[in-house]
Design a protein around this motif. Structure first.
Motif, PDB file in Angstrom:
ATOM      1  N   THR A 479       0.849  -1.187   0.000  1.00  0.00           N
ATOM      2  CA  THR A 479       0.000   0.000   0.000  1.00  0.00           C
ATOM      3  C   THR A 479       0.888   1.243   0.000  1.00  0.00           C
ATOM      4  OG1 THR A 479      -0.117  -0.043   2.413  1.00  0.00           O
ATOM      5  CG2 THR A 479      -1.907  -1.123   1.203  1.00  0.00           C
ATOM      6  N   LEU A 480       0.241   2.376  -0.182  1.00  0.00           N
ATOM      7  CA  LEU A 480       0.971   3.646  -0.214  1.00  0.00           C
ATOM      8  C   LEU A 480       1.802   3.831   1.050  1.00  0.00           C
ATOM      9  CD1 LEU A 480       1.301   6.504  -1.602  1.00  0.00           C
ATOM     10  CD2 LEU A 480      -0.566   7.246  -0.098  1.00  0.00           C
ATOM     11  N   ILE A 481       1.194   3.580   2.214  1.00  0.00           N
ATOM     12  CA  ILE A 481       1.892   3.802   3.474  1.00  0.00           C
ATOM     13  C   ILE A 481       3.011   2.793   3.665  1.00  0.00           C
ATOM     14  CG2 ILE A 481       1.650   3.843   5.978  1.00  0.00           C
ATOM     15  CD1 ILE A 481       0.423   6.251   4.614  1.00  0.00           C
ATOM     16  N   SER A 482       2.737   1.517   3.450  1.00  0.00           N
ATOM     17  CA  SER A 482       3.759   0.501   3.731  1.00  0.00           C
ATOM     18  C   SER A 482       4.994   0.693   2.863  1.00  0.00           C
ATOM     19  CB  SER A 482       3.182  -0.906   3.543  1.00  0.00           C
ATOM     20  OG  SER A 482       2.918  -1.180   2.189  1.00  0.00           O
ATOM     21  N   ARG A 483       4.779   1.060   1.604  1.00  0.00           N
ATOM     22  CA  ARG A 483       5.944   1.271   0.730  1.00  0.00           C
ATOM     23  C   ARG A 483       6.767   2.470   1.199  1.00  0.00           C
ATOM     24  NH1 ARG A 483       4.916  -0.029  -5.655  1.00  0.00           N
ATOM     25  NH2 ARG A 483       4.142  -2.160  -5.383  1.00  0.00           N
TER      26      ARG A 483
END
Length: 652
Positions: A479-483
């Protein structure tokens, strides 16, 4: 947690394979002339119907494991440092600070900064949860300390449910003449409260004599012998094996108590603190046995062997409510078995002794159950009383940085980047229906490229901004945050390699001191991924930043922490605040202090890693969080798009 198949939807999903099979049979036999063709047409739909429970279970599953498994030595290393960190909260979160926690403690003179922020208070509450889950506190101890802190919070002046930015821990008065409500501090505090709510309710369902208690005692034992050697008979005792049953530990406790016969008062003397504290842990667990589950004490072993009393092996793992019910049943069973016991004077005496203890134990268990639920209710009440609606900028529909109470004015500046610690306040305000869901998507998602990685921009490029919310909020894979979390850690490691120093740069204390002789504090970060033109790396390296990265790259973080440990960066309460490499010599100057919020972040990060992201589970167990989890599944922008945008901007 709610059991499976306890809602109409759950029961429907359980039955769908049966319904699909019955439907297939009906389709086949109700079409005698073309049953084969009819079944072939219906088969794809029926197959999807039949596998619905499997698909649903997959969709509802927790994020896949992102950490790599540590070896036992790594677990022991982190457990030991968690205990050192816990000592900070245990030693300073006491009556003289109204069961709050001083913002920081300096090693020289053991100076305690008697001020506290909402973030500090929230992390203190969660730190006690961590201590309980790691076996450093019993459930009654956790309840007692937590209720005292919640009572203090109730006394503190607030604005629309919000704590102010700073209070004096000794007087509880706001520190500033013009109190300020900080949106980000309130977000952290409310996240901690919701985490406390679920964690307290979970304790009601957990074994009162959880094996974690004995793992915690083992950690104390290890540190006691590491710090003090084997200088007395108490330290020379051998512990049961790690896999030993609870009954073996109970027998050991009874034996060891004779060597730790006196409960010593708490001291700050490092020469004896770990010995004294390990003594106190032995007595705390023995008190838990005596006051709550006396039928498990070694002296009643003969009674446990009587089938009439029904004391089964499961008694060792009974939760609070079950233990309370069993205490009542056992009292009845003892009275019924009295005629049999009369023939054996020893058993009769034991029976009378246990019978006398049961009413007290049953009452203690009922009170503990009520108290745990009261903690959960009070935590939820404080969270629900905190109003975020007035903190939103009506034009931009995002949260302001705060509210000036004296001027009665919302600050003009806003938190407008998703790559910051403010995203948890925004998430909670949305979950509470106090700002629209669109506010999440109004947070900036601009990227920067550093050391070959694309990362969401933050204000000062600190690890704290990216990683702190992930202590509570799940970060779903790809996801955007995890990356961005992974990229942030990658950038930090690359920067450190280029300077030949350990990695982990965030806001922290630094070597420069003010006129009073206290350490300077600054938001250090990576200028390459920071929007602020004043961002600087120092470089000042903080250990808590690496602890925050345990959930992103556990093995790399552990290697970094081991290097810091071997370099002498550890004091009485865990790793020192930071090491300042910014001087002319480039050599590390240790910042010999500990800061409450950094200590709390480190402790929760360790707990998440060792106990399967339990802090996140507690936070996400709240219905309002579950209802908004979809926001956390936002897909990342592809690298191809980001490179194209980078080229376009470069041409302008």
């Amino acid at each position: 947690t709610r059991s499976a198949s306890n809602t109409p939807a759950d029961r429907y999903l359980v039955m769908t394979p049966v319904v699909a099979f019955v439907t297939a049979v009906l389709v086949y036999f109700l079409n005698p002339r073309s049953h084969h063709d009819a079944l072939m047409v219906a088969a794809p739909i029926l197959a999807l119907w039949a596998v619905a429970p499997v698909v649903t279970a997959w969709l509802n599953a927790q994020p896949r494991e992102q950490r790599r498994r540590l070896d036992p030595a790594g677990d022991t290393f982190l457990q030991s440092h968690a205990l050192r960190i816990w000592r900070y909260f245990h030693q300073f979160g006491v009556e003289r600070h109204n069961y709050l926690i001083p913002d920081n403690v300096e090693e020289e003179g053991l100076y305690e900064a008697a001020r506290v922020s909402p973030t500090n208070v929230g992390l203190l509450l969660n730190a006690r949860q961590a201590a309980c889950d790691l076996g450093f506190l019993t459930a009654p101890e956790f309840v007692d300390l937590t209720m005292r802190t919640l009572a203090t919070i109730d006394k503190m002046e607030k604005h629309r449910g919000h704590l102010y930015n700073w209070y004096n821990t000794e007087t509880l008065e706001p520190l500033d003449a013009a109190p300020f409500v900080s949106s980000v501090d309130s977000g952290n505090f409310v996240a901690s409260l919701y985490t406390l709510r679920s964690g307290a309710l979970a304790l009601v369902r957990q074994p009162l004599l959880d094996p974690k208690l004995f793992a915690g005692l083992r950690a104390h034992w290890h540190l006691m012998r590491t710090e003090n050697g084997i200088r007395d008979q108490f330290a020379q005792l051998s512990l049961p094996e790690a896999s030993a049953p609870v009954s073996a530990w109970i027998n050991w406790l009874s034996t060891s108590a004779s060597f730790a016969s006196e409960v010593l008062p708490a001291t700050q003397d490092d020469d004896s603190w770990w010995v004294d504290e390990t003594h106190r842990r032995v007595h705390a667990i023995l008190a838990l046995l005596t006051d709550y589950v006396p039928w498990l004490l070694p002296e009643f072993e003969q009674l446990r062997e009587l089938p009439e009393l029904g004391i089964k092996p499961e008694a060792y793992s009974a939760a609070v409510d079950d233990a309370a019910a069993f205490a009542g049943q056992l009292d009845v069973s003892l009275h019924r078995a009295r005629l049999k016991l009369i023939g054996n004077s020893q058993l009769l005496a034991l029976g009378e002794s246990l019978s006398a203890a049961l009413p007290v134990a049953a009452e203690n268990l009922r009170r503990l159950s009520v108290a745990l639920r009261s903690v959960a209710q009070n935590a939820e009440r404080l969270a629900e009383d905190t109003d975020f609606a007035f903190l939103a900028d009506p034009g931009r529909r995002i949260l302001s940085i705060g509210y000036d109470v004296r001027a009665q004015k919302v600050h003009e500046a806003c938190y407008d980047m998703i790559g910051s610690e403010a995203r948890i306040a925004t998430f909670l305000a949305i979950a509470r229906d106090q700002i629209p869901q669109q506010s999440w998507f109004k947070l900036g998602r601009d990227h920067a490229r550093a050391f070959g990685r694309f990362v969401l921009l933050s204000w000062t490029g600190t690890m704290f901004e990216y990683l702190m919310p992930a202590l509570w909020m799940r970060s779903y894979p790809d996801t955007l945050i995890s990356r961005s979390l992974a990229a942030c850690v990658g950038v930090q490691r690359a920067f450190a390699r280029s300077h030949n120093i350990p990695w982990g740069i965030s806001e922290s204390g630094a070597a420069r001191r003010d006129d009073a002789g206290h350490y300077h504090y600054q938001a250090y970060g990576m200028p390459q991924i920071a929007l602020s033109i004043d961002a600087t790396a120092g470089p000042v390296v903080s250990a808590y930043s690496t602890f925050l990265a345990l959930g992103v790259d556990s093995l790399a973080a552990l290697r970094n922490l081991r290097f810091m440990d071997a370099s002498g960066w550890v004091g009485a309460y865990g790793f020192y605040e930071a090491a300042d490499f910014s001087g002319p010599s480039g050599r590390a100057i240790l910042i010999r202090e500990w800061m409450a919020h950094h200590q709390g972040m480190a402790l929760l990060a360790i707990l998440n890693l060792l106990h399967e992201n339990i802090v996140q589970k507690w936070f996400h167990a709240n219905p309002l969080v579950q209802a908004n989890e979809l926001l956390l599944h936002e897909m990342p922008v592809s690298n191809a798009v980001l490179r194209s945008e980078e080229r376009r901007v470069g041409k302008e």
